[in-house]
Design a protein around this motif. Structure first.
Motif, PDB file in Angstrom:
ATOM      1  N   GLY A  42      -3.315   3.541  -2.576  1.00  0.00           N
ATOM      2  CA  GLY A  42      -3.711   2.218  -3.029  1.00  0.00           C
ATOM      3  C   GLY A  42      -2.518   1.296  -3.166  1.00  0.00           C
ATOM      4  N   PHE A  62       0.850  -1.186   0.000  1.00  0.00           N
ATOM      5  CA  PHE A  62       0.000   0.000   0.000  1.00  0.00           C
ATOM      6  C   PHE A  62       0.885   1.235   0.000  1.00  0.00           C
ATOM      7  CE2 PHE A  62      -2.706   3.253   1.831  1.00  0.00           C
ATOM      8  CZ  PHE A  62      -3.892   3.040   1.148  1.00  0.00           C
ATOM      9  N   GLU A 120      -7.151   3.003  -4.506  1.00  0.00           N
ATOM     10  CA  GLU A 120      -8.236   3.086  -3.535  1.00  0.00           C
ATOM     11  C   GLU A 120      -8.900   4.453  -3.558  1.00  0.00           C
ATOM     12  OE1 GLU A 120      -9.254   0.593  -1.441  1.00  0.00           O
ATOM     13  OE2 GLU A 120      -7.831  -0.750  -2.409  1.00  0.00           O
TER      14      GLU A 120
END
Length: 144
Positions: free
Chosen positions: A67, A23, A52
């Motif tokens: 993301g 991430f 994301e």
């Protein structure tokens, strides 16, 4: 026969774990002038696999993408829109005793330009700088 199936299942799990990305929060400086530019950049980055969220601050020309993505791929994707894009070059200016700040009049309030980004390219030019005042260089400085 059971050993072959379990071996194949183990190989597929290994492949999946290798492909998993971490991430990341990627901050970019993207030149945007209007709502159309902002919408184009937002839609292009939001369609990437693993993204994301996409947050845009047009006043600072800043795009934040969160993301499971790689920063260089996000940068290339932002540049594919035709906009000038680069990784966010500023860091918060908190402690004046840690490192000398690099003043940039375009930096947002409370931020200075990242120093390590400016020092790294100059490291390869040390040899060029040493030959400027050399006697062996016919185009060198003749003040000495």
């Amino acid at each position: 026969m059971g050993g072959v199936v379990s071996a194949l299942a183990g190989a597929s799990r290994e492949r999946q774990s290798r492909k998993r990305k971490q991430f990341h929060t990627v901050e970019l400086k993207v030149r945007m002038d209007c709502d159309g530019c902002e919408l184009k950049v937002r839609n292009t980055l939001a369609r990437m696999r693993g993204v994301e969220s996409v947050e845009i601050n047009r006043k600072q020309q800043k795009v934040t993408v969160q993301g499971f993505v790689e920063p260089q791929r996000v940068l290339r994707r932002a540049q594919s829109t035709g906009k000038r894009a680069e990784l966010w070059p500023y860091v918060p200016y908190t402690n004046p005793y840690v490192a000398p700040p690099v003043y940039d009049k375009r930096a947002p309030a409370g931020h200075v330009r990242r120093v390590d980004a400016l020092i790294a390219p100059a490291a390869g030019r040390e040899e060029d700088l040493a030959t400027i005042f050399s006697d062996d260089n016919p185009n060198g400085c003749s003040v000495m």
